[in-house]
Design a protein around this motif. Structure first.
Motif, PDB file in Angstrom:
ATOM      1  N   ASP A 125       0.826  -1.197   0.000  1.00 22.92           N
ATOM      2  CA  ASP A 125       0.000   0.000   0.000  1.00 22.92           C
ATOM      3  C   ASP A 125       0.868   1.256   0.000  1.00 22.92           C
ATOM      4  N   PHE A 126       0.188   2.410  -0.134  1.00 23.79           N
ATOM      5  CA  PHE A 126       0.866   3.709  -0.158  1.00 23.79           C
ATOM      6  C   PHE A 126       0.056   4.707   0.670  1.00 23.79           C
ATOM      7  N   THR A 127       0.726   5.772   1.104  1.00 25.18           N
ATOM      8  CA  THR A 127       0.005   6.811   1.824  1.00 25.18           C
ATOM      9  C   THR A 127      -0.880   7.574   0.848  1.00 25.18           C
ATOM     10  N   GLU A 128      -2.037   8.012   1.340  1.00 23.80           N
ATOM     11  CA  GLU A 128      -2.935   8.799   0.495  1.00 23.80           C
ATOM     12  C   GLU A 128      -2.286  10.128   0.129  1.00 23.80           C
ATOM     13  N   HIS A 163      -4.965   1.565  -1.572  1.00 22.39           N
ATOM     14  CA  HIS A 163      -4.666   0.164  -1.863  1.00 22.39           C
ATOM     15  C   HIS A 163      -4.333  -0.029  -3.334  1.00 22.39           C
ATOM     16  N   GLN A 212      -4.279   8.037   6.133  1.00 21.88           N
ATOM     17  CA  GLN A 212      -4.925   6.842   5.590  1.00 21.88           C
ATOM     18  C   GLN A 212      -4.109   6.317   4.420  1.00 21.88           C
ATOM     19  N   LEU A 213      -4.414   5.101   4.024  1.00 24.43           N
ATOM     20  CA  LEU A 213      -3.669   4.417   2.972  1.00 24.43           C
ATOM     21  C   LEU A 213      -4.544   4.221   1.742  1.00 24.43           C
ATOM     22  N   ILE A 216       4.283   1.854   1.958  1.00 18.25           N
ATOM     23  CA  ILE A 216       3.997   1.359   3.305  1.00 18.25           C
ATOM     24  C   ILE A 216       4.742   0.041   3.522  1.00 18.25           C
TER      25      ILE A 216
END
Length: 449
Positions: free
Chosen positions: A105-108, A169, A166-167, A114
């Motif tokens: 995942d990645f940061t918003e 996806h 938040q992340l 992540i």
């Protein structure tokens, strides 16, 4: 009036031609500086001699992709390993440290990668004799929804201890935002490694994110594929049994069962026997690595080896090729200076003759022409160095968006210091012929004409 002032005055008299020739040198030097800086960053990034662990265990596949995905976080993970396999590795008597890694995942905000892991990750050195340090007011991860962020993440997103995020996806550009919110409890001091642009989650928090689970059928089938057909006696063809076991969300009302968990890789250090020499410890690591890779379940690699292969077979030759090409551009620019000065000699013969008649010696006239060549080259080189770093400044965010590499536009490569002496040598070389032409000017004949 000294030689430099006379040379500068002569250059001003041919302002357009002089500016164009100096600009050609500047463009060549600009490209050379940009190549040196960008490839210097790439080389430092991918040439770490130690990562704090000896072995990376991951799914079967490309060893280079395994390193790029789990250590540098530049590519998607190959696949996952069952969490049960990580527990087996951790309990192996030959293993001293076993650190699970999950990516995906990645940061918003900012699109930073992540990594889900355990506290042990931060107890291992990230480079030889260099340990992780937390900024003031930072804490270690305790709650599943705690996070520790890298220095670059904190500065780019303007996050501090207590910030929530938040992340997304599936990728940095995905619009699928997870509902779970994580809280920053720690900020790492700068390390100059990919850790600076990484967000670390507690492993249990990563597993708690909705969407990271799979159906029970998928989990059991993967377990059988990994450990063999006799790994369990679950009746996968019985829909009623699957339904009674929880179906898709077996852990919906509680922590995710170990059966549903998986990791992207395992970072391993082997046990170092007391009094053993470094060679002995390395031998044990090699034997353990070969044993893991021999099986059909996973692969174990030394993370340095695939990166060395990448540097030797691709990055290194590419840098040499681009350096040669930009070097040729600078040489062509030097030829342009030669043509410019040499063509001006016919128009300056009377000027040179007057200087000689007023008492200027031959070597003085020669030195003035040589000084013009050097001034044009050096001025073009200094302008080119400035433009080169400006080009890197413009290209840095573009390179970062495509590769994830952090490039500091103010980075100075020591090899840049060699450009100035090289330009002076080139200017001296191309100024010799016009200088000799001025040196040999016949004063009486020129004045008579």
């Amino acid at each position: 009036m000294n030689l430099a002032r006379i040379a500068i005055k002569s250059i001003r008299q041919r302002a357009l031609a002089s500016s164009l020739t100096a600009l050609s040198v500047a463009l060549g030097v600009m490209l050379m500086v940009a190549v040196l800086v960008i490839f210097g960053v790439v080389q430092r990034t991918f040439s770490q001699r130690s990562f704090g662990y000896e072995i990376v265990i991951g799914p079967k596949g490309s060893d280079l992709q395994l390193v790029l995905s789990t250590i540098y976080r530049l590519t998607p993970a190959i696949d996952t390993l069952p969490y049960k396999y990580y527990l087996e590795i951790e309990k192996d008597p030959r293993v001293r440290d076993a650190v699970p890694i999950t990516v995906g995942d990645f940061t918003e905000e900012g699109g930073f990668p992540i990594v889900g892991t355990t506290e042990t990750y931060f107890t291992l050195p990230y480079a030889p004799d260099k340990k992780f340090q937390l900024r003031r007011d930072s804490e270690v991860m305790q709650d599943p929804f705690d996070a520790i962020i890298g220095n670059e993440v904190a500065e780019t997103n303007d996050w501090t201890v207590g910030s929530q995020f938040q992340l997304v996806h599936g990728g940095a550009e995905s619009d699928h935002v997870h509902d779970e919110k994580f809280t920053v409890v720690g900020i790492l001091a700068p390390t100059g490694t990919p850790n600076d642009k990484t967000v670390f989650l507690h492993l249990n928090g990563f597993f708690a994110i909705a969407g990271h689970d799979k159906t029970l059928r998928e989990v059991l089938q993967k377990d059988r594929d990994f450990f063999g057909p006799n790994a369990d006696n679950a009746p996968l063809d019985d829909p009623e049994w699957l339904r009674t076991q929880g179906g898709r969300h077996a852990h919906h009302h509680g922590p995710m069962p170990d059966l549903h968990k998986s990791v992207s890789a395992i970072f391993v250090n082997v046990v170092r026997p007391e009094g053993a020499e470094r060679f002995g410890a390395s031998t044990l690591a090699i034997l353990f690595k070969n044993e893991i890779s021999t099986g059909l379940q996973a692969q174990a690699i030394n993370p340095i080896q695939p990166m060395n292969t990448l540097m030797e077979n691709f990055v290194g030759p590419t840098r040499i090729l681009l350096s040669v090409l930009t070097g040729l551009i600078i040489v062509v620019s030097g030829v342009g200076i030669f043509v410019s000065i040499y063509n001006s000699m016919s128009d300056r013969r009377r000027e040179i003759a007057v200087m000689r008649a007023l008492g200027a010696q031959r070597r003085t006239v020669f030195s003035i022409i040589l000084a013009e060549s050097v001034i044009l080259c050096v001025a073009g080189g200094l302008l080119g160095a400035l433009l080169g770093h400006l080009l890197v400044f413009v290209a840095a965010p573009i390179v970062e968006s495509y590769t994830g590499l952090l490039i500091d536009p103010l980075t100075f490569e020591p090899v840049e210091l060699a450009l100035l002496p090289a330009l002076i040598a080139l200017a001296s070389l191309v100024g010799i012929v016009p200088g000799l032409t001025a040196y040999r000017t016949d004063v009486a004949k020129t004045l008579a004409e």
